[in-house]
Scaffold this motif. Sequence first.
Motif, short mmCIF file in Angstrom:
data_model
loop_
_atom_site.label_atom_id
_atom_site.label_comp_id
_atom_site.label_asym_id
_atom_site.label_seq_id
_atom_site.Cartn_x
_atom_site.Cartn_y
_atom_site.Cartn_z
N CYS A 77 0.77 -1.25 0.12
CA CYS A 77 0.02 0.08 -0.13
C CYS A 77 0.83 1.19 -0.01
CB CYS A 77 -0.83 -0.04 1.20
SG CYS A 77 -1.98 1.44 1.29
N PRO A 78 1.30 1.87 -1.14
CA PRO A 78 1.93 3.04 -1.06
C PRO A 78 1.22 4.25 -1.09
CG PRO A 78 1.54 2.27 -3.39
CD PRO A 78 1.08 1.24 -2.64
N ALA A 79 1.88 5.08 -0.15
CA ALA A 79 1.37 6.49 0.02
C ALA A 79 2.22 7.37 -0.71
CB ALA A 79 1.39 6.84 1.51
N GLU A 80 3.61 6.95 -1.20
CA GLU A 80 4.30 7.94 -1.87
C GLU A 80 5.33 6.89 -2.83
OE1 GLU A 80 6.28 9.83 1.36
OE2 GLU A 80 7.07 8.25 2.13
N TYR A 81 6.10 7.50 -3.53
CA TYR A 81 7.01 6.81 -4.21
C TYR A 81 8.29 7.56 -4.51
CZ TYR A 81 9.09 3.12 -7.19
OH TYR A 81 9.95 2.19 -7.79
N PRO A 82 9.60 6.94 -4.45
CA PRO A 82 10.69 7.96 -4.39
C PRO A 82 10.86 8.43 -5.95
CG PRO A 82 11.04 5.49 -3.59
CD PRO A 82 9.77 5.76 -3.89
N ASN A 83 11.18 10.00 -5.60
CA ASN A 83 11.28 10.65 -6.84
C ASN A 83 10.33 10.85 -7.52
OD1 ASN A 83 14.16 11.07 -6.12
ND2 ASN A 83 14.46 9.24 -7.11
N LYS A 84 8.95 10.78 -6.94
CA LYS A 84 7.65 11.11 -7.55
C LYS A 84 6.69 11.86 -6.48
CE LYS A 84 7.36 6.95 -10.44
NZ LYS A 84 7.19 7.52 -11.79
N PRO A 85 7.13 13.31 -6.43
CA PRO A 85 6.54 14.01 -5.65
C PRO A 85 4.89 14.10 -5.65
CG PRO A 85 7.69 15.40 -7.22
CD PRO A 85 8.11 13.92 -7.37
N ASP A 86 4.28 13.96 -6.81
CA ASP A 86 2.79 14.05 -7.03
C ASP A 86 2.61 12.63 -7.36
OD1 ASP A 86 0.34 15.32 -7.06
OD2 ASP A 86 0.72 15.59 -9.29
N PHE A 87 2.79 11.78 -6.44
CA PHE A 87 2.35 10.16 -6.81
C PHE A 87 1.11 10.14 -6.67
CE2 PHE A 87 1.68 5.98 -4.91
CZ PHE A 87 1.90 5.21 -5.99
N ARG A 88 0.35 9.48 -7.66
CA ARG A 88 -1.02 9.46 -7.52
C ARG A 88 -1.62 8.02 -7.62
NH1 ARG A 88 -3.96 14.07 -9.49
NH2 ARG A 88 -2.62 15.91 -9.31
N GLY A 89 -0.79 6.69 -7.77
CA GLY A 89 -0.91 5.75 -7.61
C GLY A 89 -0.27 4.53 -8.57
N MET A 90 -0.55 3.34 -8.28
CA MET A 90 0.28 2.30 -8.91
C MET A 90 0.20 2.32 -10.55
SD MET A 90 0.30 -0.75 -6.03
CE MET A 90 -1.47 -0.83 -5.82
#
Length: 263
Positions: free
Chosen positions: A117-130
């Motif tokens: 369950c990711p709430a964020e992803y490295p180097n993706k400041p506007d992470f929206r989803g998988m």
Amino acid sequence: MSILHILNGDSTLYSFKQTDIDGDTMVWREVLSQGPLSTKITSADFWRTRAEFIRDVFKADTYQQDMIDQLAMLSEAYDEVNLWFEFDLHCQVNMLGVMNYFNQLSSLSSPAICLICPAEYPNKPDFRGMGELNGEELEYLYDNIRVQLSEADFVIAAEAWELYVNGNAADLQRYLNTNTFWGSLHCLKDALAAQLKRLQTNALGLNYIEQQLLHIYNSGITDRGELYRTFWNTEKIYGFGDTELDIYMEGLRGKGHLKPMSS
């Protein structure tokens, strides 16, 4: 070892096929954040009601094969099940649905159930989803944030599911104020807080989502696509797609707050 991966959507499935992760896949093609629910998610009545709602509102004529027929996989003798769900309300409610489905199955042998369950992803400041990740990035999540769910996690999921289904704002507010342990369900509290805003209404009888959409509309943004993009820029916690927002816009229109929109 037999493994099942329950994915949050077809976009994730597309990228998952690019990975070297072993196991079968099932896509949870549901929108439990909208429409009628009951606590007994394993009952025939639950899925009959959902099928009627999905057909009437989402105009989907493949729900039986895309969703209901796939439920048989949850009763198969897998050694491990991995739940791939995101941080937003749409995904968190679907996650609760899956967890409670497993909880309510009368099975003598239960698989190990893990959560990605990711709430964020490295180097993706506007992470929206998988759905925006590629296969290699999904493998990173699998290797680095996957956790096995405990009995305590399923207790929390059962409590949260009942509160969500009952839809009582005061009860949900009390739970959010008093519960200090969320186990491995680290995104659930924020999602339930967003749900609370859906249950609370202002003097006009509008909930938070309706208020935000109306505010954007009254600011001069009346084009459907632009209006929804503006909403998503600040309210990604909800994870709602076009059709879900259409439901709210139709509600506002029915209450006399909107003129017909351009698409």
